[in-house]
Design a protein around this motif. Structure first.
Motif, PDB file in Angstrom:
ATOM      1  N   ASN A   1     -99.713 -30.406 -29.302  1.00  0.00           N
ATOM      2  CA  ASN A   1     -99.894 -31.858 -29.356  1.00  0.00           C
ATOM      3  C   ASN A   1    -101.226 -32.275 -28.733  1.00  0.00           C
ATOM      4  N   GLY A   2    -102.020 -32.971 -29.498  1.00  0.00           N
ATOM      5  CA  GLY A   2    -103.304 -33.444 -29.013  1.00  0.00           C
ATOM      6  C   GLY A   2    -103.849 -34.505 -29.943  1.00  0.00           C
ATOM      7  N   ALA A   3    -104.945 -35.135 -29.559  1.00  0.00           N
ATOM      8  CA  ALA A   3    -105.573 -36.177 -30.373  1.00  0.00           C
ATOM      9  C   ALA A   3    -106.376 -35.538 -31.495  1.00  0.00           C
ATOM     10  N   VAL A   4    -106.056 -35.918 -32.725  1.00  0.00           N
ATOM     11  CA  VAL A   4    -106.737 -35.355 -33.893  1.00  0.00           C
ATOM     12  C   VAL A   4    -108.165 -35.880 -33.991  1.00  0.00           C
ATOM     13  N   LYS A   5    -109.121 -34.961 -34.163  1.00  0.00           N
ATOM     14  CA  LYS A   5    -110.527 -35.292 -34.392  1.00  0.00           C
ATOM     15  C   LYS A   5    -111.138 -36.113 -33.253  1.00  0.00           C
ATOM     16  N   ARG A   6    -110.613 -35.905 -32.044  1.00  0.00           N
ATOM     17  CA  ARG A   6    -111.112 -36.682 -30.916  1.00  0.00           C
ATOM     18  C   ARG A   6    -111.434 -35.806 -29.704  1.00  0.00           C
ATOM     19  N   GLY A   7    -111.607 -34.535 -29.897  1.00  0.00           N
ATOM     20  CA  GLY A   7    -111.921 -33.680 -28.760  1.00  0.00           C
ATOM     21  C   GLY A   7    -112.313 -32.293 -29.215  1.00  0.00           C
ATOM     22  N   SER A   8    -112.922 -31.535 -28.294  1.00  0.00           N
ATOM     23  CA  SER A   8    -113.317 -30.164 -28.601  1.00  0.00           C
ATOM     24  C   SER A   8    -112.497 -29.161 -27.811  1.00  0.00           C
ATOM     25  N   HIS A   9    -111.476 -29.644 -27.104  1.00  0.00           N
ATOM     26  CA  HIS A   9    -110.633 -28.722 -26.338  1.00  0.00           C
ATOM     27  C   HIS A   9    -109.590 -28.082 -27.250  1.00  0.00           C
TER      28      HIS A   9
ATOM     29  N   THR B   1    -109.390 -51.294 -40.434  1.00  0.00           N
ATOM     30  CA  THR B   1    -110.543 -50.787 -39.706  1.00  0.00           C
ATOM     31  C   THR B   1    -110.210 -50.501 -38.253  1.00  0.00           C
ATOM     32  N   GLY B   2    -111.041 -49.656 -37.634  1.00  0.00           N
ATOM     33  CA  GLY B   2    -110.825 -49.297 -36.241  1.00  0.00           C
ATOM     34  C   GLY B   2    -111.473 -47.967 -35.921  1.00  0.00           C
ATOM     35  N   GLY B   3    -110.866 -47.238 -35.000  1.00  0.00           N
ATOM     36  CA  GLY B   3    -111.422 -45.963 -34.590  1.00  0.00           C
ATOM     37  C   GLY B   3    -111.176 -44.864 -35.599  1.00  0.00           C
ATOM     38  N   SER B   4    -112.006 -43.865 -35.578  1.00  0.00           N
ATOM     39  CA  SER B   4    -111.927 -42.603 -36.316  1.00  0.00           C
ATOM     40  C   SER B   4    -112.219 -42.713 -37.806  1.00  0.00           C
ATOM     41  N   MET B   5    -112.387 -43.930 -38.319  1.00  0.00           N
ATOM     42  CA  MET B   5    -112.701 -44.051 -39.746  1.00  0.00           C
ATOM     43  C   MET B   5    -114.136 -44.543 -39.951  1.00  0.00           C
TER      44      MET B   5
ATOM     45  N   GLU C   1    -107.968 -43.941 -42.751  1.00  0.00           N
ATOM     46  CA  GLU C   1    -107.029 -43.492 -41.713  1.00  0.00           C
ATOM     47  C   GLU C   1    -107.463 -43.973 -40.332  1.00  0.00           C
ATOM     48  N   ALA C   2    -107.478 -45.289 -40.194  1.00  0.00           N
ATOM     49  CA  ALA C   2    -107.902 -45.891 -38.932  1.00  0.00           C
ATOM     50  C   ALA C   2    -106.860 -45.670 -37.848  1.00  0.00           C
ATOM     51  N   GLY C   3    -107.344 -45.484 -36.613  1.00  0.00           N
ATOM     52  CA  GLY C   3    -106.454 -45.402 -35.460  1.00  0.00           C
ATOM     53  C   GLY C   3    -105.830 -44.024 -35.282  1.00  0.00           C
ATOM     54  N   THR C   4    -104.965 -43.942 -34.286  1.00  0.00           N
ATOM     55  CA  THR C   4    -104.273 -42.684 -34.002  1.00  0.00           C
ATOM     56  C   THR C   4    -103.230 -42.420 -35.081  1.00  0.00           C
ATOM     57  N   GLN C   5    -103.264 -41.234 -35.631  1.00  0.00           N
ATOM     58  CA  GLN C   5    -102.407 -40.928 -36.779  1.00  0.00           C
ATOM     59  C   GLN C   5    -101.050 -40.341 -36.379  1.00  0.00           C
ATOM     60  N   MET C   6    -100.164 -40.290 -37.360  1.00  0.00           N
ATOM     61  CA  MET C   6     -98.806 -39.772 -37.192  1.00  0.00           C
ATOM     62  C   MET C   6     -98.823 -38.255 -37.349  1.00  0.00           C
ATOM     63  N   VAL C   7     -99.341 -37.581 -36.332  1.00  0.00           N
ATOM     64  CA  VAL C   7     -99.658 -36.168 -36.481  1.00  0.00           C
ATOM     65  C   VAL C   7     -98.403 -35.304 -36.591  1.00  0.00           C
ATOM     66  N   SER C   8     -97.450 -35.466 -35.667  1.00  0.00           N
ATOM     67  CA  SER C   8     -96.254 -34.621 -35.719  1.00  0.00           C
ATOM     68  C   SER C   8     -95.461 -34.885 -36.983  1.00  0.00           C
ATOM     69  N   GLN C   9     -95.465 -36.140 -37.441  1.00  0.00           N
ATOM     70  CA  GLN C   9     -94.755 -36.450 -38.682  1.00  0.00           C
ATOM     71  C   GLN C   9     -95.427 -35.791 -39.888  1.00  0.00           C
TER      72      GLN C   9
ATOM     73  N   THR D   1    -120.910 -48.659 -40.702  1.00  0.00           N
ATOM     74  CA  THR D   1    -120.767 -47.856 -41.916  1.00  0.00           C
ATOM     75  C   THR D   1    -119.552 -46.947 -41.724  1.00  0.00           C
ATOM     76  N   TYR D   2    -118.974 -46.537 -42.850  1.00  0.00           N
ATOM     77  CA  TYR D   2    -117.675 -45.877 -42.787  1.00  0.00           C
ATOM     78  C   TYR D   2    -117.731 -44.417 -43.220  1.00  0.00           C
ATOM     79  N   ALA D   3    -116.790 -43.645 -42.687  1.00  0.00           N
ATOM     80  CA  ALA D   3    -116.677 -42.231 -43.025  1.00  0.00           C
ATOM     81  C   ALA D   3    -116.301 -42.069 -44.492  1.00  0.00           C
ATOM     82  N   LYS D   4    -116.436 -40.874 -44.984  1.00  0.00           N
ATOM     83  CA  LYS D   4    -116.036 -40.587 -46.354  1.00  0.00           C
ATOM     84  C   LYS D   4    -114.511 -40.509 -46.446  1.00  0.00           C
ATOM     85  N   ALA D   5    -114.006 -40.712 -47.646  1.00  0.00           N
ATOM     86  CA  ALA D   5    -112.562 -40.577 -47.885  1.00  0.00           C
ATOM     87  C   ALA D   5    -112.171 -39.106 -47.691  1.00  0.00           C
ATOM     88  N   PRO D   6    -110.937 -38.840 -47.234  1.00  0.00           N
ATOM     89  CA  PRO D   6    -109.879 -39.803 -46.946  1.00  0.00           C
ATOM     90  C   PRO D   6    -109.962 -40.447 -45.571  1.00  0.00           C
TER      91      PRO D   6
END
Length: 424
Positions: free
Chosen positions: A50-58, A265-269, A288-296, A279-284
């Motif tokens: 469990n960790g933050a997706v695309k938000r760290g290098s650990h 809109t928000g973080g990570s997109m 996918e703004a904000g913290t995602q439903m990773v475990s789901q 300016t915005y990231a490429k699809a997809p």
């Protein structure tokens, strides 16, 4: 009759029903039960990665990101798509709203030149069908209200024939040169009827309309390849395909996702953010703004693994046998009529019905007292019920874990409803 899955994989089915009776779960069209393999996949992720997706290098951030993207790849492969064509959403409702609001934003001039082709205005038309779940009707009504476009619809065969409730192809002419979007359900969640996709897509293609498919009730029940279907976008939900709640997906062709303006809109997109503009990231990622439903998402990936192992052809064949057993059985019970086609051909095992002189909620309570769990109400699809001269109905719907004994228990309980209330 052997089920395509092991019933012991579904621990909830071992618990007793109301009053200690054997639990017979026939509400999979609303929410399917989850096998242990899905439950354990989510637990394993939460306890080890469990960790933050695309938000760290650990380590945990890297492993969480890998698990998240691996699940996306599994889901994409399951429907015959490419990895970067799948956008995670919380369910199909959000996915459909994403498309509708992106088109609205295109109409406002957002998205630049690439999005101009999605702009709508007075004189344009959006086509749906009378059989839609509200999630594939209301967003388009709202889009019309915001843009001045007009909503039109393909109608259904009226009550009284074996094809009642199927889409009426004689009304396909509503798709014309004014049509900009055609949105329809692959399978009706009320009638169980499978839509004539080829005919609808051909009509839409002839006028250059965008085609959006609600695949909620098809992806869990038979093989679906979105590329072969020829549609531009499709949506489905995890909780209807043995997966977790809170996760679903939008698939769309890569060039469409690239051209559509962002929705939320928000973080990570984002790509670059200044105080003046973004300016915005490429699809997809841009959807996918904000913290995602990773475990789901991980759980849904495990559900796809489970369905693949069972075999979608096997699941479809098994459920067709059960569907025929339901329809044949209902035909022998006086005072019960099916809301939808009365043949098991070209339909799935979502069977809505009306018990004459008994309210659907009362039907559901009588069945529940005997451990049989079904859905009651209008199933978020009021317009199709109006065709059948009723506001609501009861619905039995099957999953790969159901057996002929389940169907017999349902039919036995159903035969007691009218006598219980003293109507004949």
């Amino acid at each position: 009759m052997t089920t395509p899955v092991s019933i012991s994989d579904f621990p909830i089915l071992a618990r007793p029903g109301r009053g200690g009776s054997r639990l017979v779960y026939l509400d999979s069209a609303a929410t399917a039960q989850r096998p242990t393999q899905v439950i354990e996949a989510e637990r394993e992720f939460l306890t080890t990665a469990n960790g933050a997706v695309k938000r760290g290098s650990h380590l945990l951030a890297e492993e969480a990101t890998e698990a998240y993207e691996n699940a996306r790849a599994k889901v994409a492969s399951f429907i015959g798509a490419e990895h970067d064509e799948v956008v995670w959403t919380k369910n199909s409702t959000e996915a459909l709203n994403l498309v509708a609001y992106s088109l609205s934003n295109a109409t406002l001039g957002r998205g630049g030149e690439a999005a101009r082709r999605f702009a709508l205005g007075p004189g344009d038309e959006i086509v749906v069908t009378r059989a839609e779940h509200h999630a594939n009707l209301v967003p388009w009504q709202e889009l019309c209200a915001r843009t001045g476009a007009q909503l039109r619809w393909i109608d259904v065969v009226p009550m009284g024939s074996a094809d009642q409730g199927r889409l009426d192809l004689s009304t396909l002419g509503v798709i014309n040169e004014k049509t900009k979007v055609v949105a329809f359900a692959h399978v009706s969640n009320v009638t169980g009827a499978i839509a004539p996709v080829d005919e609808i897509v051909a009509a839409a293609r002839a006028v250059g309309a965008l085609v959006v498919l609600d695949a909620c009730q098809s992806v869990p029940h038979f093989p679906v390849n979105v590329t072969d279907l020829g549609v531009d976008a499709a949506v489905f939900s995890g909780h209807k395909m043995l997966g977790p709640t809170g996760v679903g997906a939008l698939w769309a062709k890569a060039e469409i996702l690239d051209a559509l303006p962002v929705f939320m809109t928000g973080g990570s997109m984002v790509e670059v953010v200044t105080m003046e503009e973004t300016t915005y990231a490429k699809a997809p990622a841009k959807f996918e703004a904000g913290t995602q439903m990773v475990s789901q998402a991980v759980g849904l990936g495990a559900a796809v693994d489970y369905l693949n192992k069972a075999g979608m052809d096997s699941i479809a064949g098994h459920e067709q046998v059960l569907t025929k057993r339901i329809l044949d059985g209902i035909a022998t019970i006086e005072g019960v009529r099916v809301v939808g086609p009365t043949s098991d051909e070209n339909r799935v095992g979502a069977v809505a019905f009306v018990v004459e002189d008994v309210h659907p909620h009362d039907v559901g309570q009588v069945l529940d007292s005997r451990g049989v769990e079904i859905r009651v109400g209008h199933h978020c699809a009021q317009p199709i019920h109006q065709v059948f001269d009723t506001f609501a109905s009861s619905r039995a719907s099957v999953g790969p874990y159901n057996t002929e004994a389940d169907i017999d228990a349902f039919l036995d309980a159903l035969s007691t409803v009218r006598p219980y209330f003293g109507v004949s």
